[in-house]
Design an enzyme around this catalytic site. Structure first.
Site, mmCIF file in Angstrom:
data_model
loop_
_atom_site.group_PDB
_atom_site.id
_atom_site.type_symbol
_atom_site.label_atom_id
_atom_site.label_comp_id
_atom_site.label_asym_id
_atom_site.label_seq_id
_atom_site.Cartn_x
_atom_site.Cartn_y
_atom_site.Cartn_z
ATOM 1 N N ARG A 27 0.827 -1.216 0.000
ATOM 2 C CA ARG A 27 0.000 0.000 0.000
ATOM 3 C C ARG A 27 0.860 1.264 0.000
ATOM 4 O O ARG A 27 0.465 2.291 0.562
ATOM 5 C CB ARG A 27 -0.968 0.040 1.192
ATOM 6 C CG ARG A 27 -2.041 -1.042 1.152
ATOM 7 C CD ARG A 27 -3.199 -0.689 2.088
ATOM 8 N NE ARG A 27 -3.979 -1.889 2.394
ATOM 9 C CZ ARG A 27 -4.274 -2.320 3.614
ATOM 10 N NH1 ARG A 27 -3.855 -1.646 4.685
ATOM 11 N NH2 ARG A 27 -4.989 -3.399 3.792
ATOM 12 N N ARG A 31 -3.446 6.348 1.045
ATOM 13 C CA ARG A 31 -4.049 7.512 1.708
ATOM 14 C C ARG A 31 -3.134 8.231 2.686
ATOM 15 O O ARG A 31 -3.469 9.322 3.138
ATOM 16 C CB ARG A 31 -5.331 7.071 2.437
ATOM 17 C CG ARG A 31 -6.477 6.745 1.498
ATOM 18 C CD ARG A 31 -7.695 6.296 2.263
ATOM 19 N NE ARG A 31 -7.499 4.969 2.860
ATOM 20 C CZ ARG A 31 -8.298 4.438 3.771
ATOM 21 N NH1 ARG A 31 -9.340 5.127 4.222
ATOM 22 N NH2 ARG A 31 -8.072 3.242 4.247
ATOM 23 N N ARG A 40 -6.913 11.121 -5.959
ATOM 24 C CA ARG A 40 -8.182 10.407 -5.773
ATOM 25 C C ARG A 40 -9.354 11.385 -5.835
ATOM 26 O O ARG A 40 -10.411 11.074 -6.417
ATOM 27 C CB ARG A 40 -8.184 9.659 -4.445
ATOM 28 C CG ARG A 40 -9.510 8.960 -4.182
ATOM 29 C CD ARG A 40 -9.433 7.958 -3.073
ATOM 30 N NE ARG A 40 -10.744 7.528 -2.636
ATOM 31 C CZ ARG A 40 -10.984 6.488 -1.868
ATOM 32 N NH1 ARG A 40 -9.982 5.753 -1.426
ATOM 33 N NH2 ARG A 40 -12.210 6.165 -1.514
ATOM 34 N N ASP A 78 -6.998 -3.011 -7.302
ATOM 35 C CA ASP A 78 -7.682 -3.613 -6.161
ATOM 36 C C ASP A 78 -7.832 -5.101 -6.421
ATOM 37 O O ASP A 78 -7.985 -5.517 -7.577
ATOM 38 C CB ASP A 78 -9.057 -2.967 -5.956
ATOM 39 C CG ASP A 78 -9.687 -3.371 -4.640
ATOM 40 O OD1 ASP A 78 -10.455 -4.353 -4.621
ATOM 41 O OD2 ASP A 78 -9.393 -2.728 -3.616
ATOM 42 N N TYR A 155 -15.082 -12.805 -0.255
ATOM 43 C CA TYR A 155 -15.828 -11.581 -0.576
ATOM 44 C C TYR A 155 -17.078 -11.908 -1.404
ATOM 45 O O TYR A 155 -18.142 -11.307 -1.222
ATOM 46 C CB TYR A 155 -14.944 -10.605 -1.341
ATOM 47 C CG TYR A 155 -13.923 -9.897 -0.488
ATOM 48 C CD1 TYR A 155 -14.269 -8.781 0.272
ATOM 49 C CD2 TYR A 155 -12.608 -10.339 -0.428
ATOM 50 C CE1 TYR A 155 -13.339 -8.121 1.061
ATOM 51 C CE2 TYR A 155 -11.667 -9.693 0.361
ATOM 52 C CZ TYR A 155 -12.032 -8.586 1.104
ATOM 53 O OH TYR A 155 -11.107 -7.937 1.888
#
Length: 355
Positions: A27, A31, A40, A78, A155
């Site tokens: 990552r 963020r 973003r 992703d 998921y």
């Protein structure tokens, strides 16, 4: 393709000599960086960012521009792009994380799932890989990735994130044939997806088995590792005159390193619950190791970060076969200056182990 100017990441994965321990961070485009948040915002939302090859390239390169010590770029995307391309209808709810409009709950649901074509159904990812490779211009290698079949299945069966994997595990024990059918289809999809990334320019690939550690030892072998082995066996392993290394990362998989080392992958990712020196003693003759600092250490001051880097390097010891990384992804609240201290410490302190 342009020749690599810095290949120590690939060399370490193949257990070839390096001058310093290579480092990258899961990552690393994310963020915690203000420049990422700005891009973003420009994209509008997370999936719009993933599906715009130019913007995905922009955020992939942002950490490299800020931290020149980084030895590899990782595709910005992703893991849930594959289920989305299988028609599950991925969307994100604020505060809830990823969700799917369709939930897989029966053999009929599984039978209806298509195997996506990498270029036709996930072309935006392939375009991002090609764009990033071009813009990197040989600066560092590019890592492609996918989720593992088990992780993707959780998921799809749960309909999104889960704390206890109740529906997925119920299927494992109540209807193992259905779960195997789903996992087999996902293994085919992931193999095609990763091969598409390799053909588009990815120089190494990582399989993120984020939820493999939720399984029992026996279930892990049957429902997670077996399908990752199938994927590894089906991957393109030579490209542009070089080996394309594969990294398996099972979060919580420290108990099963020996069987993971027999998967055919070149390297195993370790989470922070595993001692890297002990892991090397167990499997280091077979595979390289990637990891494994606790991401929370990055909340501490630079001296504490440096001390933990020192400890992990000493635990691994002399020689190649170590790619320094976190034991999981960097968290959004980390101060970018602390990430800088981390990267600098790895290169500065590791040279003594490579003489």
């Amino acid at each position: 393709m342009t020749a690599l100017k810095n290949d120590r990441f690939l060399r370490a994965l193949l257990k070839q000599p390096v001058d310093v321990t290579p480092v990258w961070m899961m990552r690393q485009a994310g963020r915690y960086l203000p420049e990422y948040r700005a891009t973003r915002a420009k994209a509008g939302d997370f999936m719009s960012l993933c599906m715009n090859p130019q913007l995905a390239c922009e955020v992939t390169l942002q950490p490299l521009d800020r931290y020149p010590q980084i030895d590899a770029a990782i595709l910005f995307s992703d893991i849930l792009t594959v289920p989305d391309a299988m028609g599950q209808g991925l969307y994100f709810e604020t505060g809830e994380g990823p969700r799917f409009k369709k939930v897989v709950s029966s053999a009929a649901d599984i039978e209806a799932l298509p195997i996506p074509d990498a270029e036709k159904d996930l072309g935006y990812v392939m375009d991002a890989v090609r764009t990033i490779r071009r813009e990197l211009n040989g600066r560092v290698p590019l890592i492609g990735f996918s989720g593992s079949p088990w992780t993707l299945a959780t998921y799809m069966v749960e309909g999104g994130s889960s704390k206890d994997f109740r529906k997925s595990k119920a299927m494992v024990y109540d209807n193992p044939q259905a779960m195997h059918a789903l996992l087999d289809k996902l293994a085919q999809a992931v193999t095609a997806y990763l091969n598409g990334q390799i053909e588009a320019g990815a120089q190494a690939v990582q399989i993120f088995d984020s939820w493999g550690g939720s399984l029992s030892a026996a279930a892990y072998q049957e429902f997670s590792l077996a399908y990752m082995k199938k994927i590894v066996a089906g991957l393109i392993r030579e490209r542009e005159g070089r080996r394309v290394p594969v990294i398996l990362f099972t979060k919580g998989g420290g108990l099963w390193l020996e069987s993971m080392a027999d998967s055919g992958a070149e390297a195993l990712g370790l989470d922070w619950t595993c001692d890297i020196g002990s892991a090397r003693a167990r499997v280091g003759a077979k595979v390289a190791l990637q990891g494994n600092m606790d991401p929370s250490v990055l909340y501490a001051n630079p001296a504490a970060i440096r001390a933990e880097v020192t400890r992990i390097l000493a635990s691994y010891g002399e020689g190649t076969g170590h790619v320094f990384n976190l034991g999981h992804g960097i968290t959004p609240e980390v101060d970018p200056a602390n990430a800088k201290a981390f990267f600098e410490a790895v290169h500065e302190l590791s040279g003594q182990y490579h003489r």
